[in-house]
Design an enzyme around this catalytic site. Structure first.
Site, PDB file in Angstrom:
ATOM      1  N   SER A 125       0.796  -1.014  -0.121  1.00  0.00           N
ATOM      2  CA  SER A 125       0.409  -0.143   0.152  1.00  0.00           C
ATOM      3  C   SER A 125       1.006   1.046   0.303  1.00  0.00           C
ATOM      4  O   SER A 125       1.736   1.835   0.359  1.00  0.00           O
ATOM      5  CB  SER A 125      -1.238   0.018   1.244  1.00  0.00           C
ATOM      6  OG  SER A 125      -1.539   0.897   1.385  1.00  0.00           O
ATOM      7  N   TYR A 150      -2.210  -0.693  10.860  1.00  0.00           N
ATOM      8  CA  TYR A 150      -2.642  -0.932   9.647  1.00  0.00           C
ATOM      9  C   TYR A 150      -1.380  -0.960   8.532  1.00  0.00           C
ATOM     10  O   TYR A 150      -0.295  -1.901   7.815  1.00  0.00           O
ATOM     11  CB  TYR A 150      -3.937  -0.756   8.915  1.00  0.00           C
ATOM     12  CG  TYR A 150      -3.751  -0.974   7.338  1.00  0.00           C
ATOM     13  CD1 TYR A 150      -4.435  -2.626   6.890  1.00  0.00           C
ATOM     14  CD2 TYR A 150      -2.981  -0.094   6.108  1.00  0.00           C
ATOM     15  CE1 TYR A 150      -3.995  -2.172   5.513  1.00  0.00           C
ATOM     16  CE2 TYR A 150      -3.507  -0.346   5.279  1.00  0.00           C
ATOM     17  CZ  TYR A 150      -3.715  -1.470   4.358  1.00  0.00           C
ATOM     18  OH  TYR A 150      -3.938  -2.147   3.543  1.00  0.00           O
ATOM     19  N   LYS A 154       1.557  -3.564   6.472  1.00  0.00           N
ATOM     20  CA  LYS A 154       2.475  -3.354   5.282  1.00  0.00           C
ATOM     21  C   LYS A 154       3.726  -3.133   5.104  1.00  0.00           C
ATOM     22  O   LYS A 154       4.748  -4.078   4.664  1.00  0.00           O
ATOM     23  CB  LYS A 154       1.207  -2.558   4.196  1.00  0.00           C
ATOM     24  CG  LYS A 154       0.496  -2.251   4.519  1.00  0.00           C
ATOM     25  CD  LYS A 154       0.197  -4.352   3.739  1.00  0.00           C
ATOM     26  CE  LYS A 154      -1.746  -4.185   3.492  1.00  0.00           C
ATOM     27  NZ  LYS A 154      -1.563  -6.032   3.202  1.00  0.00           N
TER      28      LYS A 154
HETATM   29  P1  NAD Z   1     -11.117  -7.008   1.320  1.00  0.00           P
HETATM   30  O1  NAD Z   1     -11.117  -6.572   3.026  1.00  0.00           O
HETATM   31  O2  NAD Z   1     -11.968  -6.803   0.307  1.00  0.00           O
HETATM   32  O3  NAD Z   1     -10.466  -8.035   0.718  1.00  0.00           O
HETATM   33  C1  NAD Z   1      -9.187  -8.722   1.834  1.00  0.00           C
HETATM   34  C2  NAD Z   1      -9.673 -10.175   1.906  1.00  0.00           C
HETATM   35  O4  NAD Z   1      -9.183 -11.092   2.329  1.00  0.00           O
HETATM   36  C3  NAD Z   1     -11.873 -10.166   2.707  1.00  0.00           C
HETATM   37  O5  NAD Z   1     -12.258 -10.904   1.489  1.00  0.00           O
HETATM   38  C4  NAD Z   1     -11.423 -10.966   4.007  1.00  0.00           C
HETATM   39  O6  NAD Z   1     -12.015 -11.545   4.242  1.00  0.00           O
HETATM   40  C5  NAD Z   1     -10.081 -11.925   3.548  1.00  0.00           C
HETATM   41  N1  NAD Z   1      -9.181 -12.538   4.788  1.00  0.00           N
HETATM   42  C6  NAD Z   1      -8.978 -11.272   5.724  1.00  0.00           C
HETATM   43  N2  NAD Z   1      -8.161 -12.172   6.992  1.00  0.00           N
HETATM   44  C7  NAD Z   1      -7.804 -13.510   6.181  1.00  0.00           C
HETATM   45  C8  NAD Z   1      -7.504 -14.372   7.208  1.00  0.00           C
HETATM   46  N3  NAD Z   1      -6.682 -14.599   7.540  1.00  0.00           N
HETATM   47  N4  NAD Z   1      -7.972 -15.548   5.946  1.00  0.00           N
HETATM   48  C9  NAD Z   1      -8.446 -15.267   4.900  1.00  0.00           C
HETATM   49  N5  NAD Z   1      -9.330 -14.742   4.032  1.00  0.00           N
HETATM   50  C10 NAD Z   1      -8.944 -13.443   4.717  1.00  0.00           C
HETATM   51  O7  NAD Z   1      -9.841  -5.933   1.375  1.00  0.00           O
HETATM   52  P2  NAD Z   1      -9.097  -5.451  -0.311  1.00  0.00           P
HETATM   53  O8  NAD Z   1      -9.104  -3.926  -0.637  1.00  0.00           O
HETATM   54  O9  NAD Z   1      -9.710  -6.210  -1.619  1.00  0.00           O
HETATM   55  O10 NAD Z   1      -7.734  -5.601  -0.367  1.00  0.00           O
HETATM   56  C11 NAD Z   1      -6.966  -6.278  -0.993  1.00  0.00           C
HETATM   57  C12 NAD Z   1      -5.744  -6.183  -0.287  1.00  0.00           C
HETATM   58  O11 NAD Z   1      -5.282  -5.054  -0.675  1.00  0.00           O
HETATM   59  C13 NAD Z   1      -5.324  -6.706   1.023  1.00  0.00           C
HETATM   60  O12 NAD Z   1      -4.412  -6.632   1.737  1.00  0.00           O
HETATM   61  C14 NAD Z   1      -5.462  -4.748   1.118  1.00  0.00           C
HETATM   62  O13 NAD Z   1      -4.318  -4.281   2.599  1.00  0.00           O
HETATM   63  C15 NAD Z   1      -4.627  -3.801   0.350  1.00  0.00           C
HETATM   64  N6  NAD Z   1      -4.784  -3.137   0.039  1.00  0.00           N
HETATM   65  C16 NAD Z   1      -5.902  -2.334   0.142  1.00  0.00           C
HETATM   66  C17 NAD Z   1      -6.529  -1.295  -0.065  1.00  0.00           C
HETATM   67  C18 NAD Z   1      -7.789   0.367  -0.592  1.00  0.00           C
HETATM   68  O14 NAD Z   1      -8.256   0.714  -0.509  1.00  0.00           O
HETATM   69  N7  NAD Z   1      -8.705  -1.800  -1.011  1.00  0.00           N
HETATM   70  C19 NAD Z   1      -5.349  -0.115  -1.043  1.00  0.00           C
HETATM   71  C20 NAD Z   1      -3.938  -0.801  -0.910  1.00  0.00           C
HETATM   72  C21 NAD Z   1      -3.676  -2.018  -0.292  1.00  0.00           C
HETATM   73  C1  WQD Z   2      -9.440   9.707   0.116  1.00  0.00           C
HETATM   74  C2  WQD Z   2      -9.642  11.284   0.218  1.00  0.00           C
HETATM   75  C3  WQD Z   2      -9.890  12.675   2.280  1.00  0.00           C
HETATM   76  C4  WQD Z   2     -13.915  10.093   3.136  1.00  0.00           C
HETATM   77  C5  WQD Z   2      -6.846   5.151   2.325  1.00  0.00           C
HETATM   78  C6  WQD Z   2      -5.845   4.390   3.157  1.00  0.00           C
HETATM   79  C7  WQD Z   2      -4.937   4.076   1.931  1.00  0.00           C
HETATM   80  C8  WQD Z   2      -4.640   3.218   1.659  1.00  0.00           C
HETATM   81  C9  WQD Z   2      -6.493   3.793   0.738  1.00  0.00           C
HETATM   82  C10 WQD Z   2      -5.194   0.511   2.117  1.00  0.00           C
HETATM   83  C11 WQD Z   2      -8.822  12.085   1.442  1.00  0.00           C
HETATM   84  C12 WQD Z   2     -11.176  12.543   1.796  1.00  0.00           C
HETATM   85  C13 WQD Z   2     -12.663  10.758   2.490  1.00  0.00           C
HETATM   86  C14 WQD Z   2     -14.556  11.423   3.045  1.00  0.00           C
HETATM   87  C15 WQD Z   2     -13.737  13.151   2.326  1.00  0.00           C
HETATM   88  N1  WQD Z   2      -6.039   1.972   1.600  1.00  0.00           N
HETATM   89  N2  WQD Z   2     -12.531  12.293   1.927  1.00  0.00           N
HETATM   90  N3  WQD Z   2     -14.342  12.551   3.482  1.00  0.00           N
HETATM   91  O1  WQD Z   2      -7.232   7.972   3.332  1.00  0.00           O
HETATM   92  O2  WQD Z   2      -6.030   8.372   1.056  1.00  0.00           O
HETATM   93  O3  WQD Z   2      -6.041   6.223   1.875  1.00  0.00           O
HETATM   94  O4  WQD Z   2      -7.324   3.655   1.672  1.00  0.00           O
HETATM   95  O5  WQD Z   2      -3.358   0.807   1.838  1.00  0.00           O
HETATM   96  O6  WQD Z   2      -3.874   3.499   2.758  1.00  0.00           O
HETATM   97  O7  WQD Z   2      -5.075   5.261   3.946  1.00  0.00           O
HETATM   98  O8  WQD Z   2      -8.377   7.123   1.167  1.00  0.00           O
HETATM   99  O9  WQD Z   2     -10.773   7.229   0.651  1.00  0.00           O
HETATM  100  O10 WQD Z   2     -10.138   7.572   2.692  1.00  0.00           O
HETATM  101  O11 WQD Z   2      -9.642   9.188   1.743  1.00  0.00           O
HETATM  102  O12 WQD Z   2     -12.973  14.274   1.822  1.00  0.00           O
HETATM  103  O13 WQD Z   2     -15.555  10.943   3.190  1.00  0.00           O
HETATM  104  O14 WQD Z   2     -10.817  11.973   0.529  1.00  0.00           O
HETATM  105  O15 WQD Z   2      -9.839  13.376   3.445  1.00  0.00           O
HETATM  106  O16 WQD Z   2      -7.868  13.268   0.876  1.00  0.00           O
HETATM  107  P1  WQD Z   2      -6.428   7.247   2.037  1.00  0.00           P
HETATM  108  P2  WQD Z   2      -9.806   7.573   1.454  1.00  0.00           P
END
Ligand code: NAD
Ligand code: WQD
Length: 334
Positions: A125, A150, A154
């Protein structure tokens, strides 16, 4: 055929990646304990691809059960999505986050070692960068202090993989650092459907427009940016999904120059919160009820990716923009 184990395959990014893998000729199996998802997403995948994906309902923190999958299946490689991902929850439940995200990773790597599975992609991330000083962020931009547990899972996950790669010379890993994934599959059959109420901007916007929430609060318009609101790099989930397919193929073909590589995945452009709202209104013809509120604690002012490496080495380029994100997220919401 190359059989890929997708952990977290019922989740948001995992399910979209499974669709892209299948469309590119891969055989996929999934493991997910559904702590933040539902098995019915597999039905959506079947409707889109015509393929029924096998899912093991197993908690990857259970090593013995995890080993069973590796005994049962001849796995070519792994895309490891499974993790808990809420920034806010992680502040209040740090142990749960360290335990789930790190133990599951350690168990999967233990299986890779024991069962000689050598292709590995990890969901990292942009949060590993913390409050990055120089923009756009390059892969070698140093990690700043993690803003929450979190993000620390990562940072630690990447370092664990790095150390694992040192003695395991045949093992090949890629850490993919996603910026802000959003949007949904064009069909509207799969999308983001966390068990917990979303806090990310795009689902907050669509839930407001559809009437599940009263308003969108813009967290601050007094930042030092072009319109005062925070800037992020929003990447369409299907572009992100395709980056996994490309990265997997790259590892499979031994195109890597190092056995532990890292790539930023964003579109390489910053979009402000107010610009994102304008994109929603423009691309869906909806009027959004929003107001300017106070800043949210822990928000970085601006962050966006440098894409040079992902495009030159993986041959990947995002093809969708913020309007496509809003349009597809809106179809999914409805
Ligand atoms: P998500 O929660 O939709 O998907 C994660 C899945 O993993 C879920 O279905 C959950 O049930 C499963 N899971 C969690 N712990 C588990 C375990 N111990 N055993 C088996 N299954 C398990 O999240 P996502 O948005 O699809 O994110 C996927 C990956 O990408 C994650 O590692 C997340 O940290 C990373 N990521 C997400 C974002 C984002 O904004 N969505 C951004 C950066 C990184
Ligand atoms: C985006 C922008 C808020 C909600 C997070 C995690 C990051 C990654 C992606 C996992 C920001 C603004 C949001 C609202 C708003 N995830 N906002 N009103 O914080 O950039 O990133 O998700 O790895 O690690 O930190 O994403 O979608 O929460 O926010 O104004 O109700 O929208 O301030 O500028 P963020 P977000």
């Amino acid at each position: 055929m190359k059989k890929v184990l997708v952990t977290g395959g019922c989740g948001y990014i995992g399910s979209h990646t499974i669709v892209d893998l299948i469309n590119n000729g891969f055989e996929v199996i999934s493991v997910d304990n559904n702590i933040n998802s539902d098995l019915k997403v597999l039905e959506g995948i079947r409707e889109i691809t015509g393929k029924r994906v096998k899912n093991y309902t197993i908690d990857l923190c259970d090593l013995e059960k995890t080993k069973k999958i590796f005994r049962n299946e001849k796995i070519d490689g792994i895309i490891h999505f499974a993790a808990l991902k809420s920034v806010g929850d992680s502040v209040f439940q740090p142990i749960q986050y360290f335990n789930n995200n790190l133990v599951s990773l350690l168990n999967v790597l233990t299986c890779c070692e024991e069962f000689k599975v050598n292709n590995f992609i990890f969901s990292s991330s942009c949060s590993v960068y913390g409050n990055a000083k120089d923009l756009p962020v390059m892969e070698d931009t140093p990690f700043e202090e993690a803003e929450c547990p979190y993000a620390r899972t990562k940072q630690m996950g990447e370092k664990i993989i790095h150390d694992f790669c040192v003695p395991n010379k045949d093992f090949k890993a890629i850490n993919l650092r996603y910026f802000n994934p959003a949007g949904a599959h064009e069909s509207g059959k799969i999308g983001e459907s966390s068990r917990n109420a979303p806090t990310n901007l795009v689902p907050v916007i669509t839930e407001t427009a559809v009437g599940k929430r009263e308003e969108v609060v813009v967290f601050g318009d007094d930042y030092d940016t072009r319109d005062g609101s925070c800037i992020r790099d929003y990447i369409h989930v299907m572009d992100l999904a395709n980056a996994h397919t490309k990265a997997y193929q790259y590892l499979h073909d031994n195109k890597n120059s190092d056995n532990c590589e890292v790539y930023n995945l964003g579109i390489g452009e910053g979009v402000s919160v107010l610009e994102a709202i304008a994109a929603f209104e423009r691309s869906t013809d909806q009027k959004l009820n929003y107001r300017i509120g106070p800043r949210r604690a822990g928000d970085v002012v601006a962050i966006y990716a440098n894409l040079e490496n992902a495009s030159s080495k993986l041959g990947w380029k995002p093809t969708r923009n913020i309007d496509d994100i809003m349009r597809t997220a809106w179809v999914w919401e409805q």
